[in-house]
Motif scaffolding. Structure first.
Motif, short mmCIF file in Angstrom:
data_model
loop_
_atom_site.label_atom_id
_atom_site.label_comp_id
_atom_site.label_asym_id
_atom_site.label_seq_id
_atom_site.Cartn_x
_atom_site.Cartn_y
_atom_site.Cartn_z
N THR A 1 14.61 5.84 -1.38
CA THR A 1 14.15 4.45 -1.33
C THR A 1 15.22 3.49 -1.84
O THR A 1 15.51 2.46 -1.23
CB THR A 1 12.87 4.28 -2.18
OG1 THR A 1 11.89 5.20 -1.72
CG2 THR A 1 12.33 2.87 -2.06
N ILE B 1 10.58 7.15 6.03
CA ILE B 1 10.71 6.15 4.98
C ILE B 1 11.86 5.16 5.23
O ILE B 1 11.65 3.94 5.18
CB ILE B 1 10.83 6.83 3.60
CG1 ILE B 1 9.48 7.48 3.24
CG2 ILE B 1 11.25 5.85 2.51
CD1 ILE B 1 9.51 8.34 2.01
N VAL C 1 5.04 -2.02 1.51
CA VAL C 1 5.54 -0.65 1.69
C VAL C 1 6.66 -0.34 0.71
O VAL C 1 6.63 0.66 -0.02
CB VAL C 1 6.02 -0.42 3.14
CG1 VAL C 1 6.66 0.96 3.27
CG2 VAL C 1 4.86 -0.55 4.12
N ALA D 1 -1.47 5.63 -4.89
CA ALA D 1 -0.20 6.17 -5.39
C ALA D 1 -0.43 7.11 -6.56
O ALA D 1 0.31 8.09 -6.74
CB ALA D 1 0.73 5.03 -5.80
N TYR E 1 12.88 11.18 -3.47
CA TYR E 1 12.28 10.02 -2.82
C TYR E 1 12.70 8.70 -3.48
O TYR E 1 12.85 7.69 -2.81
CB TYR E 1 10.76 10.15 -2.80
CG TYR E 1 10.30 11.16 -1.78
CD1 TYR E 1 10.18 10.79 -0.45
CD2 TYR E 1 10.02 12.47 -2.14
CE1 TYR E 1 9.78 11.71 0.51
CE2 TYR E 1 9.63 13.40 -1.19
CZ TYR E 1 9.51 13.02 0.14
OH TYR E 1 9.12 13.94 1.07
N PRO F 1 3.47 8.32 -3.86
CA PRO F 1 4.00 7.15 -3.16
C PRO F 1 3.99 7.27 -1.64
O PRO F 1 3.83 6.28 -0.93
CB PRO F 1 5.43 7.01 -3.70
CG PRO F 1 5.77 8.36 -4.24
CD PRO F 1 4.48 8.93 -4.74
N THR F 2 4.15 8.50 -1.13
CA THR F 2 4.19 8.64 0.34
C THR F 2 2.85 8.34 0.97
O THR F 2 2.78 7.67 2.01
CB THR F 2 4.64 10.07 0.72
OG1 THR F 2 3.86 11.03 0.00
CG2 THR F 2 6.11 10.28 0.39
N THR G 1 6.94 6.10 -7.27
CA THR G 1 7.82 7.16 -7.75
C THR G 1 7.87 7.23 -9.27
O THR G 1 8.25 8.27 -9.83
CB THR G 1 9.26 6.97 -7.20
OG1 THR G 1 9.68 5.63 -7.47
CG2 THR G 1 9.33 7.23 -5.73
N ALA H 1 2.29 4.52 0.73
CA ALA H 1 3.09 3.81 1.73
C ALA H 1 2.49 4.00 3.12
O ALA H 1 2.44 3.06 3.93
CB ALA H 1 4.53 4.29 1.70
N LEU I 1 6.41 2.19 -2.73
CA LEU I 1 7.27 3.36 -2.80
C LEU I 1 8.05 3.39 -4.12
O LEU I 1 8.18 4.43 -4.76
CB LEU I 1 8.25 3.37 -1.62
CG LEU I 1 7.73 3.94 -0.31
CD1 LEU I 1 8.69 3.62 0.83
CD2 LEU I 1 7.52 5.44 -0.40
#
Length: 403
Positions: free
Chosen positions: A267, A75, A374, A353, A263, A358-359, A382, A362, A378
């Motif tokens: 971010t 990330i 991206v 998402a 996360y 989110p991962t 979240t 992305a 993210l």
């Protein structure tokens, strides 16, 4: 189900994950058919097929290591070149379509519950877990399983159905841009930008990922900086989780969910550092390439748990429940998204998402070359970690009273 490669064959499993990710990237950049299909789908399908034919185990510590270490490291690498101003501009639109997609999850859960409530034992709590999971990812699934003290065998069955649907839906979403009928009915600025930049005889993927100058210092600074950012971010999130009580008032619970989320902290800290010392990150070549390769390893892992024999054995009706939720999420996301003229890329990522977190969203943005989205997805994705627990809990309590 016993696999040819056992779950403790660490080196063999790592060799497959990393090797198949490399093969997927090579095929995507070498052949036009693979470029249109995308390396992400090749990675996912290869793992899914080998798991279903009994070659790979559906669970292994190596897979957990990818989620725990490989994904977090990727990330920051992928955010080093992010334009902060553009992130905030894009986040507003993505937030709105994400919330619309969340309405789709809730509507799907309600419809599926009243259709199947007499057929699936313990459905109120299963519905709560799947609703939470399909509002922001597997983090919510685990939290709601603990919240309702769901029996272990029920959790296991629901996990299998959840993972299978996530993998299948990932495949569907990433295939949509190649369907001309759908693409003609939506604005596709990010795909158009990629198409316009492809002036060579290479595949779109090869054209996007052109060879660039990179030094040992670049690799060292990219990887080293990413490790430091992940370590500091996760430690900060852990400290905040310890300082803010888990059973406080609503404000404190929300605050804990924001500053205590690994996360979201990762971010936020990365974007903050990139905005404070942009020249440092701009000088690092190869960060995006390294981060993308790590994400392709993640794609392989996504396909592994999609075991059809386990689904048929343990959770056929739970799979039907999850499928209804996913279908209605998709229906509302795309129909309302088209009505309000959202870009196709935004709708796809927002729905992703919701269902995968989110991962995975992305990762999809990276695999398609939508790099400007991206960072925003993210950040927006979240939010699902926070609202998913509330929505899942509310529906679980309502459904329990309706039985």
């Amino acid at each position: 189900m016993n696999a040819l490669i056992s779950s403790d064959e660490t080196w063999l499993l790592w060799a497959f994950l990393v090797g198949w990710a490399a093969v997927s990237i090579y095929l995507e950049q070498r052949f036009e058919w693979a470029s249109k299909l995308s390396g992400a789908i090749i990675a996912l399908l290869g793992a899914m097929l080998l798991a279903n034919f009994g070659i790979l185990p559906v669970e292994a510590p190596v897979y957990d290591a990818v989620w725990a270490y490989v994904v977090p490291l990727s990330i920051p690498l992928l955010l080093f070149q992010t334009n902060i101003r553009r992130v905030w501009q894009e986040s507003g639109r993505l937030l709105l379509i994400f919330l619309i997609s969340t309405v789709g999850t809730v509507a799907g859960s309600i419809a599926a519950f009243f259709l199947l409530k007499d057929l699936i034992p313990g459905l109120p709590h299963i519905a709560a877990m799947i609703t939470g999971s399909y509002t922001g990812g597997g983090v919510n699934f685990a939290a709601l399983a603990s919240r309702f003290d769901v029996p272990g065998e029920t959790v296991s069955s629901a996990v299998v159905a959840d993972n299978f649907l996530m993998a299948v839906y990932f495949f569907v979403l990433i295939s949509i841009p190649a369907i001309g009928f759908i693409r003609k009915r939506f604005a596709t600025p990010h795909m158009d930008e990629m198409d316009g930049s492809d002036e060579t005889d290479d595949t779109a993927a090869a054209s996007y990922w052109k060879r660039k100058e990179i030094s040992l210092s670049d690799i060292a600074m990219a990887v080293g900086t990413s490790f430091v950012i992940v370590a500091v971010s996760f430690k900060l999130a852990e400290v905040f989780r310890g300082l803010i009580p888990e059973d406080g008032n609503a404000f404190m619970v929300i605050l804990r969910g924001i500053v205590g989320d690994d996360y979201l902290m990762l971010t936020t800290l990365t974007l903050l550092l990139v905005s404070i010392v942009p020249r440092y990150f701009e000088r690092i070549n190869g960060a995006q390439e390294i981060g993308t390769f790590l994400i392709y390893i993640f794609f392989v892992v996504i396909g592994v748990p999609a075991s059809i024999p386990l689904i048929l054995q343990n959770a056929p009706l739970i799979l039907v429940f999850a499928a209804i939720v996913v279908f209605i999420n998709m229906l509302i996301s795309f129909s309302v998204g088209r009505l309000f003229r959202f870009d196709l890329e935004e709708i796809i990522l927002a729905s992703n998402a919701n269902i995968g977190g989110p991962t995975t969203a992305a990762a999809m943005a990276i695999s398609r070359g939508w790099t400007k989205l991206v960072g925003p997805i993210l950040i927006v994705g979240t939010l699902g970690y926070i609202i998913g627990n509330y929505i899942g809990t509310a529906l679980g309590l309502w459904f329990s009273s309706a039985m």
